[in-house]
Write a protein that holds these residues in place. Structure first.
Motif, PDB file in Angstrom:
ATOM      1  N   ASP A 141       0.828  -1.209   0.000  1.00 28.52           N
ATOM      2  CA  ASP A 141       0.000   0.000   0.000  1.00 28.52           C
ATOM      3  C   ASP A 141       0.860   1.256   0.000  1.00 28.52           C
ATOM      4  OD1 ASP A 141      -2.321  -1.468  -0.087  1.00 28.52           O
ATOM      5  OD2 ASP A 141      -2.775  -1.253   2.052  1.00 28.52           O
ATOM      6  N   ARG A 148      -5.296   6.789   3.531  1.00 30.24           N
ATOM      7  CA  ARG A 148      -5.200   6.052   4.795  1.00 30.24           C
ATOM      8  C   ARG A 148      -3.757   5.796   5.192  1.00 30.24           C
ATOM      9  NH1 ARG A 148      -6.771  -0.028   3.830  1.00 30.24           N
ATOM     10  NH2 ARG A 148      -5.363  -0.356   2.118  1.00 30.24           N
ATOM     11  N   LEU A 200      -7.368  -6.053  11.949  1.00 31.42           N
ATOM     12  CA  LEU A 200      -6.776  -5.301  10.835  1.00 31.42           C
ATOM     13  C   LEU A 200      -6.553  -6.188   9.613  1.00 31.42           C
ATOM     14  CD1 LEU A 200      -4.176  -3.141  12.771  1.00 31.42           C
ATOM     15  CD2 LEU A 200      -6.209  -2.313  11.594  1.00 31.42           C
ATOM     16  N   GLN A 239      -8.381  -8.443   8.519  1.00 35.09           N
ATOM     17  CA  GLN A 239      -9.618  -8.660   7.781  1.00 35.09           C
ATOM     18  C   GLN A 239      -9.789  -7.686   6.622  1.00 35.09           C
ATOM     19  OE1 GLN A 239     -12.440  -8.731  11.149  1.00 35.09           O
ATOM     20  NE2 GLN A 239     -13.054 -10.689  10.267  1.00 35.09           N
ATOM     21  N   SER A 240      -9.147  -6.540   6.682  1.00 30.30           N
ATOM     22  CA  SER A 240      -9.258  -5.595   5.570  1.00 30.30           C
ATOM     23  C   SER A 240      -8.568  -6.128   4.317  1.00 30.30           C
ATOM     24  CB  SER A 240      -8.693  -4.224   5.954  1.00 30.30           C
ATOM     25  OG  SER A 240      -7.313  -4.310   6.240  1.00 30.30           O
ATOM     26  N   TYR A 241      -7.772  -7.162   4.460  1.00 31.97           N
ATOM     27  CA  TYR A 241      -7.093  -7.797   3.324  1.00 31.97           C
ATOM     28  C   TYR A 241      -7.630  -9.206   3.073  1.00 31.97           C
ATOM     29  CZ  TYR A 241      -3.737  -4.002   3.975  1.00 31.97           C
ATOM     30  OH  TYR A 241      -3.152  -2.781   4.089  1.00 31.97           O
ATOM     31  N   TYR A 269      -4.383 -14.427   2.171  1.00 34.44           N
ATOM     32  CA  TYR A 269      -5.058 -14.323   3.472  1.00 34.44           C
ATOM     33  C   TYR A 269      -5.549 -15.704   3.894  1.00 34.44           C
ATOM     34  CZ  TYR A 269      -8.240 -12.841   7.142  1.00 34.44           C
ATOM     35  OH  TYR A 269      -8.870 -12.676   8.346  1.00 34.44           O
TER      36      TYR A 269
END
Length: 85
Positions: free
Chosen positions: A15, A35, A69, A71-73, A79
């Motif tokens: 990112d 972000r 955190l 879970q955003s990926y 994952y």
């Protein structure tokens, strides 16, 4: 848990590279509202967790936060579903 920490740090680095590309292409104003601060805090949490160690009773809180955190990926192919909180 080390796998999750490594996964998160890799995604955060990805990112950061994407944001750097956008800033270099479109200028720094393109990052307003990004972000990036959140990424920096998540990276700091991951590094702090690694420094605490599993034997420390304080590791439970950061471990849970890292799972949340992560879970955003969740759509990323690397994952792992067992990382869910």
């Amino acid at each position: 848990m080390d796998d999750l920490v490594g996964f998160l740090i890799a995604r955060i680095n990805d990112d950061h590279h994407a944001y750097a590309y956008v800033a270099g292409t479109l200028g720094g104003d393109a990052l307003l509202g990004s972000r990036l601060p959140m990424l920096d805090l998540a990276e700091q949490l991951a590094n702090d967790y690694k420094a605490i160690g599993l034997s420390d009773s304080r590791s439970a809180g950061p471990a849970y936060a890292l799972r949340v955190l992560g879970q955003s990926y969740a759509e990323h192919p690397a994952y792992q579903q067992d990382w869910r909180p």
